[in-house]
Design an enzyme around this catalytic site. Structure first.
Site, PDB file in Angstrom:
ATOM      1  N   SER A 127      40.800  51.415  47.712  1.00  0.00           N
ATOM      2  CA  SER A 127      41.614  50.804  48.759  1.00  0.00           C
ATOM      3  C   SER A 127      42.768  51.723  49.146  1.00  0.00           C
ATOM      4  CB  SER A 127      42.174  49.471  48.256  1.00  0.00           C
ATOM      5  OG  SER A 127      43.203  48.983  49.095  1.00  0.00           O
ATOM      6  N   TYR A 151      47.351  45.431  42.424  1.00  0.00           N
ATOM      7  CA  TYR A 151      46.020  45.734  42.965  1.00  0.00           C
ATOM      8  C   TYR A 151      45.890  47.234  43.236  1.00  0.00           C
ATOM      9  CZ  TYR A 151      42.116  45.587  46.340  1.00  0.00           C
ATOM     10  OH  TYR A 151      40.946  45.792  47.019  1.00  0.00           O
ATOM     11  N   LYS A 155      43.334  49.935  41.349  1.00  0.00           N
ATOM     12  CA  LYS A 155      42.379  50.769  42.078  1.00  0.00           C
ATOM     13  C   LYS A 155      42.637  52.257  41.804  1.00  0.00           C
ATOM     14  CE  LYS A 155      39.876  47.735  44.398  1.00  0.00           C
ATOM     15  NZ  LYS A 155      38.411  47.633  44.267  1.00  0.00           N
TER      16      LYS A 155
END
Length: 325
Positions: A127, A151, A155
């Protein structure tokens, strides 16, 4: 060609399965599909051999069973979305980071048991949340990762793992830093970016849509159709030109919320736009405010990755592929 899709029950996973089966119908690729998710994916109609399985990628025993099937290509799409990962710290790290590590360790065991022969292609769905500001007007391919959310950190750590296990010859891996995928069909999810789809999808259905950020907010978008094409292309890509740099910024469209709304007006008229209601949300503004706005993805472009050229095109893709009035 045996293919494993982790997260096959999600929106992108289902669309990827559909496209792979279209290719399979032409007698080319794949010969076998293994579809895995936390809830067992639906069995698609196909002459291709398909196995549907349910389990948690955070469970080392579960991913060991999958690795023992020795798929040739693995698409790792399984993840806890951004908003949920921020709210539930343990769940986000357990699934998004430890799940990736458990998978790579299981693949390392298979690689060693095969005498170093088994080295699958691993395509990891990363991402643009791996980045953090301050940003230049166009983010180059060598811009540093400095995630500002759990998040994004999860990643980024998996990207490092993919690169390390590739360096060791265990997998032939690459990480695709996906833009925000819009317009997503169905209901809103717990991603902080969910409203980006909602302000298009709901008005097209004559329903109210909440806009939690200022309309000057700029972001980086591609359609679900483009996301699937990115993944397919990565599954077949000659990775030699990548060298040791195994993470790629995907191409996309940079535009503001105001430009999204104007694109909606051009496609569906003023009546659709009237359904958008501004309702600021400080938590979402904080998360989205730390996200990048525009990239200069030279490496991905040179390798043949292609996305839409403007946001109106993204809306029309949704109308063609997913709109159900």
């Amino acid at each position: 060609m045996k293919i494993l899709i982790l997260g096959a029950g999600g929106m992108i996973g289902r669309k990827l399965v559909d496209q792979l089966l279209i290719v399979a119908a032409d007698g080319h690729f794949p010969s076998e599909l293994i579809l895995h998710d936390i809830v067992q994916p639906e069995m698609p109609a196909s002459e291709c051999k398909i196995i549907c399985l349910a389990g948690n990628v955070a469970d080392p025993d579960e991913v060991s069973k999958l690795a023992a099937m020795r798929p040739d290509v693995i698409y790792h799409l399984a993840a806890i979305v951004s908003g949920e990962a921020e709210r539930d710290f343990d769940k986000g790290w357990n699934v998004n980071m430890r799940g990736g590590w458990h998978l790579l360790e299981a693949l390392r065991k298979e690689h060693m048991d095969s005498g170093g022969i088994y080295t699958p292609r691993l395509v990891f769905s990363s991402s643009i949340a791996v980045f953090g500001g301050p940003y230049p007007s166009l983010i180059p391919d060598d811009f540093q990762c400095a995630p500002q959310t759990s998040y994004g950190a999860q990643k980024a750590m998996c990207e490092l793992l993919v690169s390390e296990y590739t360096r060791k010859g265990i997998v032939d891996g690459l990480s695709l830093r996906l833009p925000t995928i819009t317009v997503r069909p169905g209901k809103p999810n717990q991603a902080a970016s969910s409203f980006y789809s909602g302000i298009i999808r709901e008005p097209l259905n004559g329903e109210e849509a909440i806009l939690p950020v200022p309309d000057k907010t700029r972001h980086w978008f591609a359609s679900p159709r483009s996301a699937v094409r990115f993944l397919q292309h990565a599954g077949n890509l000659n990775t030699a030109p990548l060298g040791s740099s195994r993470s790629l910024n995907m191409p996309a469209v940079s535009c503001t919320v105001a430009q999204q709304i104007e694109a909606l007006r051009n496609v569906a008229g003023n009546e659709a736009v009237k359904h958008i209601v501004s309702k600021p949300d400080e938590d979402i503004m904080r998360i989205v405010g730390g996200w990048p706005e525009a990239f200069d993805p030279k490496r991905a472009n040179a390798l043949g990755f292609v996305a839409e050229q403007n946001f109106e095109e993204i809306i029309r893709v949704y109308l063609e592929d997913d709109f159900r009035k």
